[in-house]
Design a protein around this motif. Sequence first.
Motif, mmCIF file in Angstrom:
data_model
loop_
_atom_site.group_PDB
_atom_site.id
_atom_site.type_symbol
_atom_site.label_atom_id
_atom_site.label_comp_id
_atom_site.label_asym_id
_atom_site.label_seq_id
_atom_site.Cartn_x
_atom_site.Cartn_y
_atom_site.Cartn_z
ATOM 1 N N PHE A 1 0.676 -0.697 0.049
ATOM 2 C CA PHE A 1 0.142 0.095 -0.110
ATOM 3 C C PHE A 1 0.938 1.226 0.063
ATOM 4 O O PHE A 1 1.867 1.063 0.704
ATOM 5 N N TYR B 1 1.175 4.984 1.186
ATOM 6 C CA TYR B 1 0.240 6.541 1.996
ATOM 7 C C TYR B 1 0.277 7.701 1.270
ATOM 8 O O TYR B 1 1.963 7.936 1.575
ATOM 9 N N TYR C 1 -9.437 -5.446 13.204
ATOM 10 C CA TYR C 1 -8.446 -5.048 13.880
ATOM 11 C C TYR C 1 -8.606 -3.790 13.937
ATOM 12 O O TYR C 1 -8.822 -2.571 13.151
ATOM 13 N N TYR D 1 -5.764 -0.001 16.233
ATOM 14 C CA TYR D 1 -4.133 -0.475 16.255
ATOM 15 C C TYR D 1 -3.709 1.220 16.907
ATOM 16 O O TYR D 1 -4.858 1.870 16.966
ATOM 17 N N TYR E 1 -0.224 3.260 16.098
ATOM 18 C CA TYR E 1 0.800 3.725 15.940
ATOM 19 C C TYR E 1 1.449 4.537 16.884
ATOM 20 O O TYR E 1 0.753 5.733 17.051
ATOM 21 N N LEU F 1 6.236 4.868 11.358
ATOM 22 C CA LEU F 1 5.190 4.621 12.217
ATOM 23 C C LEU F 1 5.746 3.092 12.733
ATOM 24 O O LEU F 1 6.250 2.546 12.100
ATOM 25 N N LEU G 1 4.681 -0.029 15.122
ATOM 26 C CA LEU G 1 3.595 -0.332 15.784
ATOM 27 C C LEU G 1 3.111 -0.967 16.840
ATOM 28 O O LEU G 1 4.828 -1.065 17.507
ATOM 29 N N TYR H 1 -1.854 -3.185 18.665
ATOM 30 C CA TYR H 1 -3.347 -4.076 19.027
ATOM 31 C C TYR H 1 -4.420 -4.871 19.307
ATOM 32 O O TYR H 1 -3.566 -5.311 20.098
ATOM 33 N N PHE I 1 -1.149 7.849 16.604
ATOM 34 C CA PHE I 1 -2.283 7.540 15.429
ATOM 35 C C PHE I 1 -3.006 5.823 15.968
ATOM 36 O O PHE I 1 -2.941 4.897 15.906
ATOM 37 N N PRO J 1 -5.838 -2.429 3.169
ATOM 38 C CA PRO J 1 -5.168 -1.112 3.500
ATOM 39 C C PRO J 1 -5.914 -0.296 4.937
ATOM 40 O O PRO J 1 -6.805 -1.080 5.404
ATOM 41 N N LEU J 2 -5.297 0.233 5.969
ATOM 42 C CA LEU J 2 -5.473 0.402 7.283
ATOM 43 C C LEU J 2 -6.172 1.751 6.883
ATOM 44 O O LEU J 2 -5.901 2.933 6.079
ATOM 45 N N PHE K 1 -6.459 5.585 8.613
ATOM 46 C CA PHE K 1 -5.793 6.045 10.274
ATOM 47 C C PHE K 1 -6.459 7.484 10.060
ATOM 48 O O PHE K 1 -7.620 8.236 9.637
ATOM 49 N N GLY K 2 -6.575 7.744 11.751
ATOM 50 C CA GLY K 2 -7.374 8.545 12.612
ATOM 51 C C GLY K 2 -6.096 10.330 12.116
ATOM 52 O O GLY K 2 -5.139 9.520 11.564
#
Lengths: 117, 112
Positions: A34, A36, B31, B33, B35, B43, B45, B48, B88, B99-100, B102-103
């Motif tokens: 991916f 970003y 899930y 998470y 980060y 990032l 991790l 989670y 995050f 894909p994730l 994110f906030g």
Amino acid sequence: GAVVSQHPSWVICKSGTSVKIECRSLDFQATTMFWYRQFPKQSLMLMATSNEGSKATYEQGVEKDKFLINHASLTLSTLTVTSAHPEDSSFYICSADPAGQPSYEQFFGPGTRLTVL
Amino acid sequence: GEDVEQSLFLSVREGDSSVINCTYTDSSSTYLYWYKQEPGAGLQLLTYIFSNMDMKQDQRLTVLLNKKDKHLSLRIADTQTGDSAIYFCAESAQSGNTPLVFGKGTRLSVIA
């Protein structure tokens, strides 16, 4: 643990030139990667999903002709910013999903900071 | 589409606990998470949690999940100056090839 590298870590280029950013999974294979993009003090926004051996899937609003993605092998995806302009300046981060197994974790590269003058 | 919201700033004194909150909208999130991002870096991790869990503790980190309210929190005990970073919250609907989301990230400042 799994490691994802990005190259270069930072790049400064002139407006109108093209820049290639590499994302490599060093110790695992990734059928999916991916890409970003992160603007200063903002969140990561998904640009595209890169699948090995097939065309990338771009998110709405991302120009596929401007951001060329190639996922030629199970360990390498490249993002080429074509005819870069100052508004393309950003932090580009890739992540890789290990192939062949369910995984809760994506592994992120350290990012590439692009500055277009 | 999915949305993840976080407060933007948090300031705490060294040694106190920090609590960073996050809400999400996707009820199919599987899930969730946390980060950490330090200035100019990628990032990391931190931890989670699966959606079928209510709590997870890992050393100084405690994650609480209220699935009914779609609320996630990260508590950092005995916050240190080295914890200053952007945190995050992210979610994904399934494992693998997704894909994730994110906030916007919470900037934690730790005052010595």
